[in-house]
Each structure stands twice: as structure tokens, then as C-alpha cells.
Design a protein around this motif. Sequence first.
Motif, PDB file in Angstrom:
ATOM      1  N   THR A 192     -11.747  98.206 -55.878  1.00 24.98           N
ATOM      2  CA  THR A 192     -10.991  98.965 -54.890  1.00 24.98           C
ATOM      3  C   THR A 192     -10.461 100.297 -55.407  1.00 24.98           C
ATOM      4  O   THR A 192      -9.817 101.024 -54.658  1.00 24.98           O
ATOM      5  CB  THR A 192      -9.815  98.118 -54.374  1.00 24.98           C
ATOM      6  OG1 THR A 192      -9.010  97.727 -55.489  1.00 24.98           O
ATOM      7  CG2 THR A 192     -10.316  96.878 -53.649  1.00 24.98           C
ATOM      8  N   SER A 193     -10.716 100.621 -56.652  1.00 27.67           N
ATOM      9  CA  SER A 193     -10.237 101.889 -57.202  1.00 27.67           C
ATOM     10  C   SER A 193     -10.854 103.061 -56.450  1.00 27.67           C
ATOM     11  O   SER A 193     -12.057 103.066 -56.166  1.00 27.67           O
ATOM     12  CB  SER A 193     -10.611 101.996 -58.680  1.00 27.67           C
ATOM     13  OG  SER A 193     -10.323 103.297 -59.157  1.00 27.67           O
ATOM     14  N   PRO A 194     -10.056 104.087 -56.128  1.00 30.20           N
ATOM     15  CA  PRO A 194     -10.618 105.258 -55.453  1.00 30.20           C
ATOM     16  C   PRO A 194     -11.461 106.130 -56.387  1.00 30.20           C
ATOM     17  O   PRO A 194     -12.202 106.991 -55.939  1.00 30.20           O
ATOM     18  CB  PRO A 194      -9.382 106.022 -54.966  1.00 30.20           C
ATOM     19  CG  PRO A 194      -8.297 105.585 -55.877  1.00 30.20           C
ATOM     20  CD  PRO A 194      -8.614 104.171 -56.280  1.00 30.20           C
ATOM     21  N   ALA A 195     -11.375 105.872 -57.687  1.00 33.14           N
ATOM     22  CA  ALA A 195     -12.082 106.696 -58.674  1.00 33.14           C
ATOM     23  C   ALA A 195     -13.383 106.029 -59.120  1.00 33.14           C
ATOM     24  O   ALA A 195     -13.613 105.805 -60.299  1.00 33.14           O
ATOM     25  CB  ALA A 195     -11.178 106.962 -59.871  1.00 33.14           C
ATOM     26  N   LEU A 196     -14.224 105.686 -58.161  1.00 36.27           N
ATOM     27  CA  LEU A 196     -15.519 105.082 -58.468  1.00 36.27           C
ATOM     28  C   LEU A 196     -16.635 105.994 -57.975  1.00 36.27           C
ATOM     29  O   LEU A 196     -16.528 106.593 -56.915  1.00 36.27           O
ATOM     30  CB  LEU A 196     -15.669 103.728 -57.764  1.00 36.27           C
ATOM     31  CG  LEU A 196     -14.721 102.610 -58.160  1.00 36.27           C
ATOM     32  CD1 LEU A 196     -14.953 101.401 -57.270  1.00 36.27           C
ATOM     33  CD2 LEU A 196     -14.910 102.240 -59.614  1.00 36.27           C
ATOM     34  N   ALA A 197     -17.703 106.047 -58.722  1.00 36.60           N
ATOM     35  CA  ALA A 197     -18.919 106.722 -58.280  1.00 36.60           C
ATOM     36  C   ALA A 197     -19.921 105.629 -57.927  1.00 36.60           C
ATOM     37  O   ALA A 197     -20.065 104.650 -58.657  1.00 36.60           O
ATOM     38  CB  ALA A 197     -19.480 107.620 -59.378  1.00 36.60           C
ATOM     39  N   THR A 198     -20.596 105.779 -56.788  1.00 37.05           N
ATOM     40  CA  THR A 198     -21.528 104.750 -56.352  1.00 37.05           C
ATOM     41  C   THR A 198     -22.899 105.347 -56.042  1.00 37.05           C
ATOM     42  O   THR A 198     -23.016 106.482 -55.590  1.00 37.05           O
ATOM     43  CB  THR A 198     -21.017 104.044 -55.080  1.00 37.05           C
ATOM     44  OG1 THR A 198     -20.752 105.008 -54.069  1.00 37.05           O
ATOM     45  CG2 THR A 198     -19.756 103.250 -55.355  1.00 37.05           C
ATOM     46  N   ARG A 211     -17.709 108.617 -51.425  1.00 38.78           N
ATOM     47  CA  ARG A 211     -16.676 107.690 -50.962  1.00 38.78           C
ATOM     48  C   ARG A 211     -16.579 107.705 -49.436  1.00 38.78           C
ATOM     49  O   ARG A 211     -16.446 106.659 -48.808  1.00 38.78           O
ATOM     50  CB  ARG A 211     -15.328 108.065 -51.593  1.00 38.78           C
ATOM     51  CG  ARG A 211     -14.213 107.145 -51.216  1.00 38.78           C
ATOM     52  CD  ARG A 211     -12.912 107.468 -51.902  1.00 38.78           C
ATOM     53  NE  ARG A 211     -12.850 108.846 -52.363  1.00 38.78           N
ATOM     54  CZ  ARG A 211     -12.061 109.281 -53.314  1.00 38.78           C
ATOM     55  NH1 ARG A 211     -11.257 108.458 -53.921  1.00 38.78           N
ATOM     56  NH2 ARG A 211     -12.053 110.539 -53.674  1.00 38.78           N
ATOM     57  N   ALA A 212     -16.669 108.877 -48.829  1.00 35.70           N
ATOM     58  CA  ALA A 212     -16.547 108.997 -47.375  1.00 35.70           C
ATOM     59  C   ALA A 212     -17.690 108.310 -46.629  1.00 35.70           C
ATOM     60  O   ALA A 212     -17.512 107.863 -45.498  1.00 35.70           O
ATOM     61  CB  ALA A 212     -16.497 110.468 -46.981  1.00 35.70           C
ATOM     62  N   LYS A 213     -18.850 108.201 -47.252  1.00 34.11           N
ATOM     63  CA  LYS A 213     -20.015 107.623 -46.570  1.00 34.11           C
ATOM     64  C   LYS A 213     -20.200 106.127 -46.831  1.00 34.11           C
ATOM     65  O   LYS A 213     -21.053 105.495 -46.205  1.00 34.11           O
ATOM     66  CB  LYS A 213     -21.281 108.378 -46.969  1.00 34.11           C
ATOM     67  CG  LYS A 213     -21.275 109.793 -46.443  1.00 34.11           C
ATOM     68  CD  LYS A 213     -22.587 110.469 -46.679  1.00 34.11           C
ATOM     69  CE  LYS A 213     -22.515 111.876 -46.084  1.00 34.11           C
ATOM     70  NZ  LYS A 213     -23.783 112.560 -46.208  1.00 34.11           N
TER      71      LYS A 213
END
Length: 65
Positions: free
Chosen positions: A27-33, A42-44
Motif C-alpha cells: 500500500t505504500s505510495p512510493a512504488l513503481a509498477t 500510480r494513477a492508472k
Amino acid sequence: MKITLNAKEHDLSAKTLAEALSELGMTSPALATALNGTFVSRAKRVDTRLTEGDRIEVLAPMQGG
């Protein structure tokens, strides 16, 4: 559905990339996927649908030296 996350298989009920990350406790906002080798912002993630056999890569920043 079965997906591969960072080279490890998982069986998830998630339908989207955002749901998969939540289900896996990421759930960390600092992830690259990336999904199947393509960066997903993150937005997509909430609109990015998963299908059986997808490959997800998740990277988190690390501190240290």
C-alpha cells in the motif's frame, strides 16, 4: 486468477492492478509498477485490468549506503 509478482506466483481475486497491490499488502505510495514489462503509473493502476498469467513487477525505493 494466477499472476506472477516479482518472479513468484500468487493466486488472487483482484481484477485490477490496484486491487492486486492492496490484496498483497503493498500500500505504500512510493512504488513503481510494471505489468508484463510496461510501466504503469500510480494513477492508472485502478483502471489497469489483470488477466490470468500476467507478470507484475513492483519496486520500492531503498535507503542506505
